[in-house]
Scaffold this active site. Structure first.
Site, PDB file in Angstrom:
ATOM      1  N   TYR A 128       0.891  -1.169   0.000  1.00  0.00           N
ATOM      2  CA  TYR A 128       0.000   0.000   0.000  1.00  0.00           C
ATOM      3  C   TYR A 128       0.923   1.210   0.000  1.00  0.00           C
ATOM      4  O   TYR A 128       0.921   1.998   0.921  1.00  0.00           O
ATOM      5  CB  TYR A 128      -0.838  -0.093   1.282  1.00  0.00           C
ATOM      6  N   HIS A 133      -2.225   7.479  -3.168  1.00  0.00           N
ATOM      7  CA  HIS A 133      -3.346   6.543  -3.063  1.00  0.00           C
ATOM      8  C   HIS A 133      -3.792   6.387  -1.612  1.00  0.00           C
ATOM      9  O   HIS A 133      -4.991   6.458  -1.314  1.00  0.00           O
ATOM     10  CB  HIS A 133      -2.950   5.179  -3.643  1.00  0.00           C
ATOM     11  N   ARG A 142     -12.153   7.303   5.753  1.00  0.00           N
ATOM     12  CA  ARG A 142     -12.055   7.710   7.164  1.00  0.00           C
ATOM     13  C   ARG A 142     -12.187   9.215   7.319  1.00  0.00           C
ATOM     14  O   ARG A 142     -13.291   9.734   7.420  1.00  0.00           O
ATOM     15  CB  ARG A 142     -10.728   7.216   7.770  1.00  0.00           C
ATOM     16  N   ASP A 233      -5.236  -5.464  -9.256  1.00  0.00           N
ATOM     17  CA  ASP A 233      -5.822  -5.979  -8.010  1.00  0.00           C
ATOM     18  C   ASP A 233      -7.302  -5.587  -7.995  1.00  0.00           C
ATOM     19  O   ASP A 233      -7.683  -4.571  -7.410  1.00  0.00           O
ATOM     20  CB  ASP A 233      -5.056  -5.369  -6.833  1.00  0.00           C
ATOM     21  N   GLN A 240     -15.375  -4.280   0.543  1.00  0.00           N
ATOM     22  CA  GLN A 240     -14.149  -3.908   1.264  1.00  0.00           C
ATOM     23  C   GLN A 240     -14.424  -2.947   2.415  1.00  0.00           C
ATOM     24  O   GLN A 240     -13.938  -3.133   3.536  1.00  0.00           O
ATOM     25  CB  GLN A 240     -13.173  -3.264   0.268  1.00  0.00           C
ATOM     26  N   LYS A 253     -11.240  -8.442  -2.114  1.00  0.00           N
ATOM     27  CA  LYS A 253     -10.026  -8.514  -2.934  1.00  0.00           C
ATOM     28  C   LYS A 253      -9.732  -9.914  -3.473  1.00  0.00           C
ATOM     29  O   LYS A 253      -9.117 -10.046  -4.526  1.00  0.00           O
ATOM     30  CB  LYS A 253      -8.816  -8.110  -2.081  1.00  0.00           C
ATOM     31  N   SER A 257      -7.123 -11.488  -9.163  1.00  0.00           N
ATOM     32  CA  SER A 257      -6.124 -10.476  -9.520  1.00  0.00           C
ATOM     33  C   SER A 257      -5.530 -10.931 -10.851  1.00  0.00           C
ATOM     34  O   SER A 257      -5.378 -12.126 -11.080  1.00  0.00           O
ATOM     35  CB  SER A 257      -4.997 -10.395  -8.492  1.00  0.00           C
TER      36      SER A 257
END
Ligand code: CA
Length: 415
Positions: A128, A133, A142, A233, A240, A253, A257
């Site tokens: 990540y 991103h 959030r 992905d 999610q 997820k 992929s």
């Protein structure tokens, strides 16, 4: 360097590339292969004909295999020597260039081959590592004021993904079903995802098995990386966002992929090394690195509706990554976690600063509030059934071009 094989100057598969893959030839047999221009070269037959005899350590026909794992495990001294030997053989006036029978037996047009998964992937981890991103997603899921969580700049955040559902470019993906909780609903509901997305990523493939308890240092990490692929992905945002607290991604997820079929070696990407973004605050010692550890690789995403044409919807670059591959592998193994040959480590979505460089529909449409207009007059908030997502990647400098081709996948209706 000029090859005896003619190809366009825009080819991703120039003589500077020499990637590795696995293909079905003439619907008859499977072998490991490379590609130059639009020709796929059967390495098992090339080996049988003695063209690779001079490569020290290549003691048997590792190309007569359904995956590249055994070849990759030979390690860089041998795999690099094979790549350089192939490059030499593809030059004008090489012994191969003059051997019509060998060319006719080893060189195949694209329509004579079907690409397969290049490696067996025992383990898959997704990082990540794009600050843009992570900031965009944090703001949407959030708090826009505190989008990055406190750990983000101190370690390359990641999770263990699902290896069994990694598929080769071209394999169709069914829209996943699952549990979601619409914003104003009191209880969760079940059904096909309404927010199906892609994530523009790249992945690297590891060439060694390590013992539990051992670690790979930042300094040595690149020796353990055979090469890279494009990686999509696929992500169901509604599944999610309901399931991910507190343990992270799961059914949003793991339904699929997609990877591109050609593994481009790290050596082919050397000319495109570039400086990493400055990391502030300073990282702990085990994550410190020297030299240019990022790579300048142009990335594009296209959306193609059923019976429609390709729409360019994102232009990004792998050089934007905040955490580099060496740091990711060092962090992954710093606790003694063992790695295996064929392991796939994905970068995380690669977004840039500009709005047209975002690597997911979630960001491009800001969770559906700003739909993308397509050239057929329709709009997309997320991916519709029968849409195809195509990702392309290539590096170019001083007249040298090395690329990945593409990874594509069509979304079929839920089963
Ligand atoms: Ca991801």
């Amino acid at each position: 360097m000029t090859s005896f094989t003619q190809y366009s100057e825009n080819s991703d598969f120039s003589i500077h590339n020499i990637p590795f893959g696995v293909a079905v030839f003439n619907k008859e047999y499977i072998a490991c292969c490379t590609r130059i221009g639009d020709m796929v070269v059967d390495l098992a037959t090339l080996y049988d004909y003695g063209f690779l005899d001079e490569v020290e350590g290549l003691t048997e026909n590792y190309f007569e295999a359904y995956t590249l794992n055994a070849f990759i495990e030979l390690g860089k001294p041998i795999t690099n020597a094979v790549r350089l030997k192939l490059q030499e053989l593809f030059l004008e006036n090489s012994p191969l260039a003059k051997d019509e029978k060998s060319i006719s037996d080893c060189f195949f047009d694209l329509d004579q081959v079907q690409m397969m998964m290049p490696v067996h992937v025992p383990n898959y981890t997704d990082f990540y590592s794009s600050i843009e991103h992570a900031t965009n997603v944090g703001a949407m899921f959030r708090d826009p004021e505190n989008a990055l969580l406190p750990n983000w700049k101190h370690l390359p955040v990641g999770y263990h993904g699902r290896a069994s559902s990694i598929v080769i470019s071209g394999v169709e993906i069914h829209r996943p079903k699952g549990q979601t909780k619409p914003k104003d609903a009191v209880s969760p509901i079940f059904g096909p995802s309404q927010q199906l997305d892609f994530e523009l990523e790249m992945g690297f493939i590891v060439n060694e098995n390590t013992e539990m308890g051992d670690s790979i240092s930042v300094e040595n990490a690149e020796d353990s990386i055979f090469g890279m692929v494009l990686f999509n992905d696929w992500s169901a945002r509604d599944i999610q966002s309901w399931e991910y607290v507190p343990l992270g991604p799961f059914l949003g997820k793991n339904f699929g992929s997609s990877i591109s079929p050609w593994i481009v070696t790290l050596e082919a990407l050397v000319p495109f090394r570039t400086a990493s973004p400055k990391q502030d605050p300073e990282v702990l010692d085990y994550l410190k690195f020297e030299g240019d550890k990022n790579f300048d690789i142009n990335l594009e995403v296209y959306l193609k509706p059923e019976n429609g044409t390709e729409n360019l919807i994102s232009e990004s670059n792998f050089k934007f990554m905040y955490w580099n591959m060496a740091q990711q592998l060092a962090h992954h193994t710093v606790n003694g976690c063992n790695v295996e040959v064929g392991d796939l480590y994905a970068s995380g979505t690669i977004s840039g600063k500009d709005k047209n460089s975002y690597g997911s529909m979630l960001e491009l449409t800001w969770r559906g509030t700003n739909p993308i207009k397509l050239n057929d007059g329709t709009e997309r908030k997320f991916i519709n059934d029968n849409d195809t997502i195509i990702m392309k990647g290539w590096a170019e400098k001083d007249g040298i071009r090395v690329g990945f081709g593409e990874v594509s996948g069509q979304i079929l209706p839920a089963k």
